[in-house]
Design a protein around this motif. Structure first.
Motif, short mmCIF file in Angstrom:
data_model
loop_
_atom_site.label_atom_id
_atom_site.label_comp_id
_atom_site.label_asym_id
_atom_site.label_seq_id
_atom_site.Cartn_x
_atom_site.Cartn_y
_atom_site.Cartn_z
N ARG A 23 0.80 -1.23 0.00
CA ARG A 23 0.00 0.00 0.00
C ARG A 23 0.83 1.28 0.00
NH1 ARG A 23 -4.58 1.09 -1.80
NH2 ARG A 23 -4.75 2.85 -0.39
N ASN A 24 2.08 1.21 0.47
CA ASN A 24 2.82 2.44 0.71
C ASN A 24 3.06 3.19 -0.60
OD1 ASN A 24 4.47 4.40 1.88
ND2 ASN A 24 5.15 2.92 3.40
N ARG A 86 -1.01 3.80 -8.73
CA ARG A 86 -1.42 2.39 -8.86
C ARG A 86 -2.62 2.32 -9.81
NH1 ARG A 86 -1.36 -0.03 -4.53
NH2 ARG A 86 -0.02 1.39 -3.43
N ASN A 87 -2.89 1.11 -10.29
CA ASN A 87 -4.05 0.93 -11.16
C ASN A 87 -4.81 -0.31 -10.72
OD1 ASN A 87 -2.26 -0.97 -11.88
ND2 ASN A 87 -2.27 -0.53 -14.06
N GLN A 88 -5.89 -0.59 -11.38
CA GLN A 88 -6.71 -1.78 -11.13
C GLN A 88 -7.03 -1.95 -9.66
OE1 GLN A 88 -4.23 -4.86 -12.58
NE2 GLN A 88 -4.49 -4.32 -14.72
N HIS A 89 -7.38 -0.82 -9.02
CA HIS A 89 -7.54 -0.88 -7.57
C HIS A 89 -8.68 -1.82 -7.18
CE1 HIS A 89 -6.64 0.72 -3.68
NE2 HIS A 89 -7.94 0.79 -3.43
N ARG B 25 0.23 -2.74 -8.26
CA ARG B 25 1.46 -1.97 -8.44
C ARG B 25 1.75 -1.79 -9.93
NH1 ARG B 25 3.49 1.04 -4.48
NH2 ARG B 25 3.77 -0.07 -2.54
N ARG B 26 2.19 -0.63 -10.32
CA ARG B 26 2.57 -0.43 -11.72
C ARG B 26 4.07 -0.47 -11.89
NH1 ARG B 26 -0.83 4.55 -13.93
NH2 ARG B 26 0.14 3.89 -15.87
N ASN B 27 4.78 -0.15 -10.81
CA ASN B 27 6.24 -0.15 -10.89
C ASN B 27 6.76 -1.59 -10.88
OD1 ASN B 27 8.98 -0.15 -9.78
ND2 ASN B 27 8.66 2.05 -9.74
N ASP B 91 7.50 1.73 -15.66
CA ASP B 91 6.09 1.39 -15.50
C ASP B 91 5.76 0.19 -16.38
OD1 ASP B 91 3.40 1.30 -15.33
OD2 ASP B 91 3.18 3.49 -15.26
N LEU B 92 5.22 -0.85 -15.75
CA LEU B 92 5.01 -2.10 -16.50
C LEU B 92 3.98 -1.94 -17.61
CD1 LEU B 92 5.18 -4.94 -13.89
CD2 LEU B 92 6.74 -4.47 -15.73
#
Lengths: 165, 100, 404, 208
Positions: A23-24, A86-89, B25-27, B91-92
């Motif tokens: 989450r960070n 972030r994505n696709q939460h 996560r995207r990274n 970014d993936l």
């Protein structure tokens, strides 16, 4: 009794730091939480009477893998640009909760054998004997895998001859 | 008294957290971190079974998993660094070259 | 193993408390007190070591070193007795100095880094056998414990380097991470030889195995001893491998932004780590508390315990002295040379050492060799392999130095 | 450090606290005086003498003085050499990066009053005490190592007279901006500039 206290404290530590890992916003802090999580898992292993595995966990996971990840992070980022999006939460939460429910439901519904007997303490000797007798082939295969990954990493990360940087 | 199910539930929760991290996560480094969490949950599982079933197989397999994780991270970080150096991407979602 | 060996200092202490209070106390209550004792020991030994380092440096550079702090009469007597209170003065001064946390740092890791490095050091000291039955707790996995716990030192340095938000700190942290990760591998592989010979991981067992073999393990695994020593110098970031804190290029590396007591903790940990690696080397390779040319009595006597402890400290101090000597006489190694040395030379040679040790262990079992036989066999094997390397024209381990 | 400053207020209330304070003063002052770590930097020819003082024959380490490369870990700044106006803001910055308690030795004529550049130079700061407070001035051009050592011992005596929790008795700055209470730098045209302002080439004009 002391085992139960240790288990609850350690699992609290592990889950809290794992929460921080995923989450960070600051990825460097996430990496540090990851190390805390690894140390907590090492404590769980010691609680399970496997101090050697705990030491290996600290040595390889916390001391090498996590530092390698931090290293990669430091090489690919600006100094104060550690914030991550972030994505696709929603999908992530859905999948994770579903997975947790299924797993916990299965665990709670199953009948477990062997949990009543007195657990034995494995020494390093029994591990060594296992590796050298029963699991010799897989041991060698893992050694080969390590070698291959070492060489692969060198080849991938190497600078091309005459490249720009 | 702490039994086998306690450890299994801990490992299930850890696995779900790892799954959540991998999905959101995207990274690339962040995804690798979450994958490590899932490896660890599997390890707790194996070690708990090994402990309560009085068999060294789980312990031996744990060490294998740690070794494979080390190999995986080495290659993973090397790949990330290589992509970063050549394409300046971390970014993936943007690294979609391998998509058909 | 005899029973008295398992009887660690923690157990002594536990028994004493049980005797005084009339009931048994769990080990978990005794441990914090023992850790406090170790912390005190670390602080005291670091104070002495820092003073000694300055005196050795002064002697090597034809100076006299600190003379004015401490009893004047003693200072008039000789340079080695002058300035005895110098490090105490330094410590008090650092204690009252202002603690600066620069405004753009990442405060949590910045403050946690010095705490972590000292914690790691204290935890690693738990298994060191300072004498017969004088380790805090003789864990079954002693050697692995030391190695794995002290591998967390790099973490503290990376934290310090990143969170300081300074280019010098960051470069120092990155260099240090690369260096310590690379040198951990030859270090562990060099320790595997003696572990193989001893057939166990406990520190006291290592010492007893050396008594059983009749020779200290630096003879059967000479190569391992040298590799361990070189790698441990790199591991504690001391010159000539001090590129993480090279002051001519990186100001002070990862400690650039630290002031006052937080810097003192890094300083303390550096010397404590130096003592730690040297005491591990003394235990694993130089016989630990075994007194040379003297048999270990069947029943442990206080006299032998005192003598053994003294001998242990003598061996460790000797190794520490060599480390200081190396520090003040060698120039700094370039980073790429450092990596070359670690990966291309020390690592394969440590594998060779492991092979020789395995052979010697088998020979010992099959032919019932005594100490001399074991050392002669292993040295012979070493010379044979090195000659073989000469014949098949493998580049010599020092070839890269000659190119400079 | 803040705690240390509050100690005397508490201790002096208890009976015989004065004696205790004297003991504390003695310990702290001796510790501070016998471990003055100086900052590793030199500006001009005086730096050569500074190096000589640190080397074998004169040996600063006798007094417990060692150099540190970073200002965060130093107690003493030895301004060794000609301080140009362009360098002055950096020196001030370095001084401000040092943690309290901090001391300054101005070494050589240039740092005292501009030295040989006093009359005809447009680019030299005429006296380092225009930007930072100086505890000891060491005269000479450049001063011999003996003189510098003498200055350090004089500074030690100064430190030993300090009292915990009291403001240090030190020479004031020559120029203080009354509005900001910050020390000021002398600028050729208007006379004054702020110390954190870096001088551009067009601001440097020859004084006639």
């Amino acid at each position: 009794m002391s085992e139960a206290i240790a288990f609850y404290v350690l699992s609290g530590l592990v889950l809290a730091s794992a929460w921080s890992v995923v989450r960070n916003e600051n990825l460097f802090h996430a990496g540090l939480s990851l190390i805390l999580c690894f140390v907590g898992v090492a404590g769980i292993y010691v609680n399970l009477d496997a101090p050697f595995l705990g030491a290996m966990q600290v040595l390889i996971y916390a001391g090498a893998i996590a530092v390698l990840l931090l290293f990669g992070f430091m090489l690919t980022h600006d100094l104060m640009n550690a914030k991550q999006e972030r994505n696709q939460h929603a999908a992530g939460i859905f999948a994770a909760v579903l997975m947790a429910l299924v797993l916990i439901g299965t665990i709670a519904g199953a009948q477990w054998y062997g949990s009543s007997g007195q657990p034995v303490k494995f020494g390093v000797e029994s591990l060594a004997r296992r590796y050298m007798q029963q699991d010799l082939v897989s041991f060698e295969v893992v050694a080969l895998l390590l070698l291959a990954s070492l060489m692969g990493a060198v080849v991938i990360a190497r600078k091309e001859e005459g490249s720009r940087d | 008294m702490i039994g086998l199910p306690h450890y299994l539930i801990l490992s299930a929760l850890l696995f779900s957290l790892g799954l959540y991290g991998v999905l959101t996560r995207r990274n690339a480094i962040g995804v690798l971190m979450a994958v490590e969490l899932m490896f660890n949950s599997v390890n707790i599982n194996l070690m708990a079974f090994s402990h309560y079933m009085m068999d060294t197989a789980g312990l031996a397999f744990c060490i294998f998993v740690i070794t494979v994780a080390a190999a995986e991270v080495t290659v993973g970080v090397a790949l990330v660094l290589s992509v970063y150096r050549n394409r300046n991407l971390i970014d993936l979602d943007q690294v979609a070259e391998l998509k058909g | 193993m005899p029973e008295w060996v398992q009887f660690s200092a923690g157990k002594h202490f536990q028994d004493l408390i049980a005797h005084l209070s009339g009931r048994s106390v769990p080990e978990i209550l005794v441990m914090p007190i023992m850790l406090a004792v170790i912390l005190g020991f670390i602080c005291g030994s670091s104070l002495i070591l820092i003073w000694a380092e300055r005196k050795v440096a002064a002697r090597i550079q034809n100076r006299v070193g600190p003379m004015m702090t401490g009893p004047r009469k003693l200072a008039e007597f000789s340079m080695w007795t002058g300035g005895l209170l110098q490090t105490a003065a330094d410590a008090i001064k650092l204690l009252v100095k202002e603690l600066i946390i620069p405004s753009k740092t990442d405060p949590v890791p910045f403050i946690a880094a010095p705490v972590l490095i000292v914690t790691v050091c204290v935890t690693a000291f738990v298994v060191i056998p300072f004498g017969p039955a004088l380790s805090v707790s003789d864990l079954n996995i002693g050697v692995v414990h030391v190695v794995s716990i002290s591998s967390l030192t790099v973490l503290s340095i990376v934290m310090a380097g990143w969170s300081s938000n300074s280019k010098y700190s960051l470069l120092g942290g990155l260099r240090s991470a690369a260096q310590m990760l690379s040198y951990e591998i030859p270090l562990i592989f060099a320790l595997l030889g003696p572990i193989l010979l001893a057939g166990g991981l406990s520190m006291q067992k290592m010492v007893l195995a050396q008594r059983e073999y009749g020779c200290w393990f630096f003879l059967p695994s000479l190569l391992g001893f040298l590799i361990y020593y070189v790698a441990s110098i790199a591991e504690v970031n001391r010159p000539p491998f001090d590129i993480p804190e090279a002051e001519s290029e990186l100001v002070a590396g990862y400690v650039s932004e630290y002031s006052g007591m937080m810097f003192a903790m890094f300083f303390l940990a550096e010397f404590a780590n130096m003592f730690l690696v040297c005491s591990v080397a003394a235990t694993v390779f130089l016989g630990g508390w075994l007194v040379p040319f003297m048999a270990v009595p069947e029943q442990m006597t206080p006299g032998y315990i005192a003598l053994g402890t003294l001998v242990f400290f003598a061996k460790t101090s000797f190794l520490v002295f060599i480390m200081m000597w190396i520090r003040w006489t060698f120039p700094r190694v370039r980073p790429d040379h450092l990596m070359n040395l670690g990966w291309k030379y020390l690592f394969p040679l440590s594998l060779l050492n492991l092979l020789i040790c395995a052979g010697v262990a088998v020979l010992k079992d099959v032919y019932k060799l005594n100490g001399w036989g074991v050392s002669l066999a292993s040295l012979g094997a070493l010379v044979f392999v090195l000659l073989l390397l000469q014949v098949v024209r493998v580049p010599r381990p020092t070839a890269f130095l000659e190119k400079v | 450090m803040d705690l240390i400053k509050k100690i005397p207020a508490y201790i002096e209330r208890i009976p015989n606290g004065g004696i205790l304070m004297t003991g504390l003063d003695w310990v702290l002052n001796n510790a501070k005086a016998s471990s003055m770590w100086y900052m590793l930097f030199g500006l001009a020819c005086c730096a050569i003498e500074l190096m000589a003082t640190g080397a074998s024959r004169y040996d600063f380490d006798r007094l417990g003085m060692i150099f540190r490369a970073t200002p965060r870990q130093t107690d003493l700044m030895i301004v060794a050499g000609t301080l140009t106006l362009k360098m002055a803001p950096r020196v001030k910055l370095l001084y401000e990066q040092m943690p309290d308690p901090k001391y300054v030795i101005a070494m050589g004529g240039c740092t005292m009053h501009g030295g040989p550049f006093y009359h005809d130079s447009y680019s030299v700061l005429k006296g380092v005490d225009k930007i930072i407070p100086v505890d000891i001035h060491v005269a000479g051009c450049p001063p011999r190592p003996e003189a510098l050592l003498n200055g350090c011992i004089a500074l030690q005596d100064l430190i030993k007279g300090e009292k915990v929790g009291r403001q240090r008795d030190r020479p004031g700055l020559r120029h203080i901006d009354p509005s900001t209470n910050l020390p000021l730098l002398v600028r050729p045209d208007t006379g004054l500039i702020r110390p954190n302002q870096i001088l551009m080439p067009d601001q440097l004009r020859v004084l006639s």
